[in-house]
Design an enzyme around this catalytic site. Structure first.
Site, mmCIF file in Angstrom:
data_model
loop_
_atom_site.group_PDB
_atom_site.id
_atom_site.type_symbol
_atom_site.label_atom_id
_atom_site.label_comp_id
_atom_site.label_asym_id
_atom_site.label_seq_id
_atom_site.Cartn_x
_atom_site.Cartn_y
_atom_site.Cartn_z
ATOM 1 C CD1 TRP A 64 -2.292 1.956 0.299
ATOM 2 C CD2 TRP A 64 -2.606 1.543 2.476
ATOM 3 N NE1 TRP A 64 -3.209 2.863 0.762
ATOM 4 C CE2 TRP A 64 -3.423 2.643 2.088
ATOM 5 C CE3 TRP A 64 -2.641 1.126 3.788
ATOM 6 C CZ2 TRP A 64 -4.256 3.304 2.987
ATOM 7 C CZ3 TRP A 64 -3.468 1.778 4.679
ATOM 8 C CH2 TRP A 64 -4.270 2.849 4.284
ATOM 9 C CD GLU A 65 4.000 1.369 -4.380
ATOM 10 O OE1 GLU A 65 4.152 2.441 -5.026
ATOM 11 O OE2 GLU A 65 4.408 0.261 -4.778
ATOM 12 C CB SER A 66 -0.546 6.466 -1.892
ATOM 13 O OG SER A 66 -1.504 5.624 -2.513
#
Length: 298
Positions: A64-66
């Site tokens: 989950w990059e953001s």
């Protein structure tokens, strides 16, 4: 997927297979909605463990990059705790090794470039996650076409946007160095120089250069450099590499910068390193350089 995991397990020594969920192009809202609701968390956790067992995966990775805000980060801490608890219970119930859990994360432990910075739950990650994968790249790119830049430099004396800052921030936030796996890119970012005679890092530029939207794989960079007689420069101050040919400028990692970055990771006591992505290497050049540096062979 079963054939993939079986192939990895047949290697000597055997390799671990992880299933990663998410990625750079995954929208943030589904993750936010999942982690902010107890029923959604429970459904995701059960499903992820079931799929991992069905196809023989040794681990699960949350990419989950953001996360959007500090509330997302608080929910992430709860998620990691529940994920680990369910994983442990499933392991004990069936008498088999538990599934390893990891997380791919922003390069630093805090989104310090946001208007209102928010911070990852370092204590929860220390307690419940087996290792953390900071993505130590994409520091520079097409969002700033006015000057050239090193997209994955180890050191930057002018800012905190660097891999050395990344690693130190995670350790300061409570994640043990042995749980950190440093990410490195097998691609570079490109610019068009305003003046071909002014070609250092930070040189004036007026747009992206060759490649797809100013991005080139390492394999393509090597081919481009050879075809265009490019000058290749290793910059010791930043531990990064760039090449230039005419007005074309490319910032990337070559075997020299990779070796020195991996030596840094080893000196810091990190758990390891990873590449994005092995399929864009040039005849295993970067992968081999990293492996030799980690083993102390070079």
């Amino acid at each position: 997927m079963g054939n993939f995991t079986a192939t990895l397990h047949a290697k000597n020594p055997s390799a671990k297979a992880f299933l990663s969920v998410g990625g750079a192009h995954a929208r943030p809202d589904p993750f936010s909605n999942m982690e902010g609701n107890s029923d959604n968390r429970a459904a995701f956790i059960k499903s992820s463990i079931d799929v991992a067992r069905r196809y023989g995966f040794d681990g699960l990775d949350l990419d989950w990059e953001s996360p959007n805000n500090q509330q997302d980060m608080s929910n992430l801490a709860v998620f990691f705790r529940e994920w680990r608890t369910s994983d442990n219970k499933e392991s004990l119930a069936y008498g088999r090794p538990r599934i390893l859990l990891s997380a791919a994360v922003y390069f630093a432990s805090k989104f310090f470039l946001a208007d209102v910075p928010w911070t990852y739950p370092g204590d929860a990650m220390k307690e419940y996650v087996d290792f953390v994968n900071p993505m130590c790249y994409d520091y520079r790119g097409s969002w700033d076409t006015t000057v050239t830049g090193s997209p994955a430099l180890l050191y930057d004396n002018a800012s905190n946007i660097s891999t050395s800052y990344s690693i130190s921030s995670w350790i300061e936030d409570g994640v043990p160095s042995k749980k950190l796996v440093m990410g490195m890119p097998m691609y570079g970012k490109t610019w068009q120089l305003k003046d071909p005679n002014v070609h250092g890092i930070g040189a004036p530029a007026n747009g992206t250069g060759p490649g797809n939207g100013g991005i080139m794989s390492y394999d393509d960079i090597v081919a481009f450099n050879l075809a265009n007689g490019a000058n290749v420069v290793y910059d010791n101050d930043t531990v990064s590499t760039y090449s230039y040919a005419g007005t074309n400028w490319i910032g990337y990692d070559d075997p020299t910068s990779i070796r020195n970055k991996v030596k840094y990771a080893k000196d810091q006591g990190l758990g390891g390193y990873f590449f994005w992505a092995l399929g864009t290497d040039r005849n295993w050049t970067l992968a081999r350089a990293a492996s030799l540096a980690w083993d102390g062979s070079t």
